[in-house]
Motif scaffolding. Sequence first.
Motif, PDB file in Angstrom:
ATOM      1  N   TYR A  93       0.772  -1.338   0.064  1.00  0.00           N
ATOM      2  CA  TYR A  93       0.001   0.087  -0.016  1.00  0.00           C
ATOM      3  C   TYR A  93       0.820   1.237   0.174  1.00  0.00           C
ATOM      4  O   TYR A  93       0.740   2.196  -0.881  1.00  0.00           O
ATOM      5  CB  TYR A  93      -1.091   0.029   1.385  1.00  0.00           C
ATOM      6  N   LYS A  94       1.959   1.347   0.891  1.00  0.00           N
ATOM      7  CA  LYS A  94       2.692   2.737   0.982  1.00  0.00           C
ATOM      8  C   LYS A  94       3.651   2.768  -0.341  1.00  0.00           C
ATOM      9  O   LYS A  94       3.445   3.781  -0.904  1.00  0.00           O
ATOM     10  CB  LYS A  94       3.714   2.485   2.328  1.00  0.00           C
ATOM     11  N   GLN A  95       3.931   1.591  -0.997  1.00  0.00           N
ATOM     12  CA  GLN A  95       4.820   1.680  -2.123  1.00  0.00           C
ATOM     13  C   GLN A  95       3.711   2.317  -3.233  1.00  0.00           C
ATOM     14  O   GLN A  95       4.104   3.177  -3.970  1.00  0.00           O
ATOM     15  CB  GLN A  95       5.385   0.346  -2.546  1.00  0.00           C
ATOM     16  N   THR A  96       2.682   1.869  -3.387  1.00  0.00           N
ATOM     17  CA  THR A  96       1.521   2.252  -4.271  1.00  0.00           C
ATOM     18  C   THR A  96       1.123   3.591  -4.231  1.00  0.00           C
ATOM     19  O   THR A  96       1.350   4.452  -5.040  1.00  0.00           O
ATOM     20  CB  THR A  96       0.365   1.408  -4.477  1.00  0.00           C
ATOM     21  N   LYS A  97       1.037   4.116  -2.890  1.00  0.00           N
ATOM     22  CA  LYS A  97       0.448   5.481  -2.479  1.00  0.00           C
ATOM     23  C   LYS A  97       1.659   6.395  -2.889  1.00  0.00           C
ATOM     24  O   LYS A  97       1.326   7.466  -3.413  1.00  0.00           O
ATOM     25  CB  LYS A  97      -0.014   5.614  -1.173  1.00  0.00           C
ATOM     26  N   ASP A  98       2.901   6.096  -2.211  1.00  0.00           N
ATOM     27  CA  ASP A  98       4.052   7.216  -2.672  1.00  0.00           C
ATOM     28  C   ASP A  98       4.532   7.263  -3.992  1.00  0.00           C
ATOM     29  O   ASP A  98       4.816   8.540  -4.523  1.00  0.00           O
ATOM     30  CB  ASP A  98       5.238   6.433  -1.729  1.00  0.00           C
ATOM     31  N   GLY A  99       4.223   6.077  -4.657  1.00  0.00           N
ATOM     32  CA  GLY A  99       4.713   5.983  -6.227  1.00  0.00           C
ATOM     33  C   GLY A  99       3.708   6.378  -7.350  1.00  0.00           C
ATOM     34  O   GLY A  99       4.331   6.452  -8.210  1.00  0.00           O
ATOM     35  N   PHE A 100       2.471   6.249  -7.018  1.00  0.00           N
ATOM     36  CA  PHE A 100       1.523   6.421  -7.780  1.00  0.00           C
ATOM     37  C   PHE A 100       0.147   7.267  -7.358  1.00  0.00           C
ATOM     38  O   PHE A 100      -0.018   8.163  -7.904  1.00  0.00           O
ATOM     39  CB  PHE A 100       1.253   4.945  -8.303  1.00  0.00           C
ATOM     40  N   LEU A 101      -0.365   6.469  -6.407  1.00  0.00           N
ATOM     41  CA  LEU A 101      -1.632   7.196  -5.918  1.00  0.00           C
ATOM     42  C   LEU A 101      -1.575   8.509  -5.514  1.00  0.00           C
ATOM     43  O   LEU A 101      -2.500   9.272  -5.949  1.00  0.00           O
ATOM     44  CB  LEU A 101      -2.358   6.092  -4.899  1.00  0.00           C
ATOM     45  N   SER A 102      -0.411   8.975  -4.802  1.00  0.00           N
ATOM     46  CA  SER A 102      -0.275  10.379  -4.206  1.00  0.00           C
ATOM     47  C   SER A 102      -0.394  11.469  -5.365  1.00  0.00           C
ATOM     48  O   SER A 102      -0.361  12.549  -5.405  1.00  0.00           O
ATOM     49  CB  SER A 102       0.674  10.542  -3.349  1.00  0.00           C
ATOM     50  N   LYS A 103      -0.037  10.865  -6.768  1.00  0.00           N
ATOM     51  CA  LYS A 103       0.217  11.772  -7.936  1.00  0.00           C
ATOM     52  C   LYS A 103      -0.876  11.926  -8.782  1.00  0.00           C
ATOM     53  O   LYS A 103      -0.913  12.551 -10.005  1.00  0.00           O
ATOM     54  CB  LYS A 103       1.614  11.279  -8.624  1.00  0.00           C
ATOM     55  N   VAL A 104      -2.099  11.010  -8.447  1.00  0.00           N
ATOM     56  CA  VAL A 104      -3.366  10.925  -9.449  1.00  0.00           C
ATOM     57  C   VAL A 104      -4.304  11.380  -8.754  1.00  0.00           C
ATOM     58  O   VAL A 104      -4.439  11.643  -7.314  1.00  0.00           O
ATOM     59  CB  VAL A 104      -3.486   9.712 -10.287  1.00  0.00           C
ATOM     60  N   SER A 105      -5.528  11.466  -9.359  1.00  0.00           N
ATOM     61  CA  SER A 105      -6.762  11.674  -8.508  1.00  0.00           C
ATOM     62  C   SER A 105      -7.884  10.720  -8.254  1.00  0.00           C
ATOM     63  O   SER A 105      -8.833  11.067  -8.573  1.00  0.00           O
ATOM     64  CB  SER A 105      -7.429  12.818  -9.465  1.00  0.00           C
ATOM     65  N   VAL A 106      -7.363   9.730  -7.852  1.00  0.00           N
ATOM     66  CA  VAL A 106      -8.156   8.217  -7.621  1.00  0.00           C
ATOM     67  C   VAL A 106      -8.810   8.750  -6.215  1.00  0.00           C
ATOM     68  O   VAL A 106      -8.140   9.272  -5.383  1.00  0.00           O
ATOM     69  CB  VAL A 106      -7.527   7.248  -7.254  1.00  0.00           C
ATOM     70  N   LEU A 107     -10.179   8.711  -6.273  1.00  0.00           N
ATOM     71  CA  LEU A 107     -10.846   8.820  -4.820  1.00  0.00           C
ATOM     72  C   LEU A 107     -10.320   8.069  -3.769  1.00  0.00           C
ATOM     73  O   LEU A 107     -10.625   6.769  -3.904  1.00  0.00           O
ATOM     74  CB  LEU A 107     -12.415   8.905  -5.139  1.00  0.00           C
ATOM     75  N   ASN A 108     -10.322   8.814  -2.554  1.00  0.00           N
ATOM     76  CA  ASN A 108      -9.902   7.904  -1.447  1.00  0.00           C
ATOM     77  C   ASN A 108     -10.816   6.844  -1.147  1.00  0.00           C
ATOM     78  O   ASN A 108     -10.476   5.880  -0.740  1.00  0.00           O
ATOM     79  CB  ASN A 108      -9.546   8.863  -0.184  1.00  0.00           C
ATOM     80  N   SER A 109     -12.078   7.248  -1.376  1.00  0.00           N
ATOM     81  CA  SER A 109     -13.173   6.190  -1.069  1.00  0.00           C
ATOM     82  C   SER A 109     -13.023   5.182  -1.918  1.00  0.00           C
ATOM     83  O   SER A 109     -13.845   4.009  -1.687  1.00  0.00           O
ATOM     84  CB  SER A 109     -14.351   6.967  -0.906  1.00  0.00           C
ATOM     85  N   HIS A 110     -12.354   5.167  -2.933  1.00  0.00           N
ATOM     86  CA  HIS A 110     -12.367   4.152  -3.865  1.00  0.00           C
ATOM     87  C   HIS A 110     -11.024   3.230  -3.750  1.00  0.00           C
ATOM     88  O   HIS A 110     -10.762   2.361  -4.603  1.00  0.00           O
ATOM     89  CB  HIS A 110     -12.427   4.684  -5.593  1.00  0.00           C
ATOM     90  N   VAL A 111     -10.344   3.535  -2.796  1.00  0.00           N
ATOM     91  CA  VAL A 111      -9.014   2.776  -2.436  1.00  0.00           C
ATOM     92  C   VAL A 111      -9.131   1.857  -1.291  1.00  0.00           C
ATOM     93  O   VAL A 111      -9.576   2.210  -0.246  1.00  0.00           O
ATOM     94  CB  VAL A 111      -7.799   3.631  -2.115  1.00  0.00           C
ATOM     95  N   TYR A 112      -9.120   0.487  -1.678  1.00  0.00           N
ATOM     96  CA  TYR A 112      -9.371  -0.567  -0.599  1.00  0.00           C
ATOM     97  C   TYR A 112      -8.121  -1.152  -0.386  1.00  0.00           C
ATOM     98  O   TYR A 112      -7.755  -2.334  -0.925  1.00  0.00           O
ATOM     99  CB  TYR A 112     -10.497  -1.583  -1.433  1.00  0.00           C
TER     100      TYR A 112
END
Length: 272
Positions: A93-112
């Motif tokens: 999760y941290k790797q994906t968040k730091d390297g990808f999710l934090s840089k795009v506009s995926v809704l937090n409520s859609h991240v499981y």
Amino acid sequence: MAASSEARKKSELRVFESLDELATDLAEYIAQLSETSVKERGCFTIAFSGGSLISLIGKLCEAPYNKTVDWTKWYVFWADERAVAKNHGDSNYKQTKDGFLSKVSVLNSHVYSINDNVTVEDAAGEYEFAIRQLVKIRIIGVCESNDCPKFDLILLGMGPDGHVASLFPHHPVLDQKEEWVTYITNSPQPPPERITFTLPVINSASNVAVVATGEDKAVSVHLAIADAIDGLDAVSLPARMLLPADGKLVWFLDKPAASVLDAGSNFSQHAE
């Protein structure tokens, strides 16, 4: 055996001269699947694994994709997770968040993400329950052949030993047919406790992509892709057990990872 042979022939092999070319094509591949899924179903469900894979999807965060992809329609999952805190360096999760999710506009409520505050057994059960709820409301599709969840894309790396997600060679979870999400407490690689999708779930996806780079993956890539190898037991190489029932499997390889492949491989080849 005939069915698995046919599944291999339907799969696609993409080999690239450089990691940059691989990353460029991978971004376009994901963006196209996202666009198609959003048009057809109104959303795009994607499950990530961890490791070096995340660094190779970074071009999705850049132009044109950062503007053209409909990020609000994405639903994000993990095909496996290490039983560590979400802020731990080993966390997928941290790797994906730091390297990808934090840089795009995926809704937090859609991240499981997977619960890091309970036992691995409870975390696996909770994650399967969450997926079942999303299947009920058709955010996640259903595979007609086995009633498993049908993710639009499951994106996997592969270890030098041929493991995918947290499905390791000769591990009993390779035989798990009933559960969608399971857990292990004795991973041969640290950390020992992990949560993972089972093979039926991975093989029920509309699309499965495996990214393998580096010479240390070359032998396992060859063994996973070769049509028939005398004496090779599939459980000794989990990547060989990737045979999507109704979906498509695509391998993204750099030249070193593809260096042992037979020129006559039955896979549909797509060299860049």
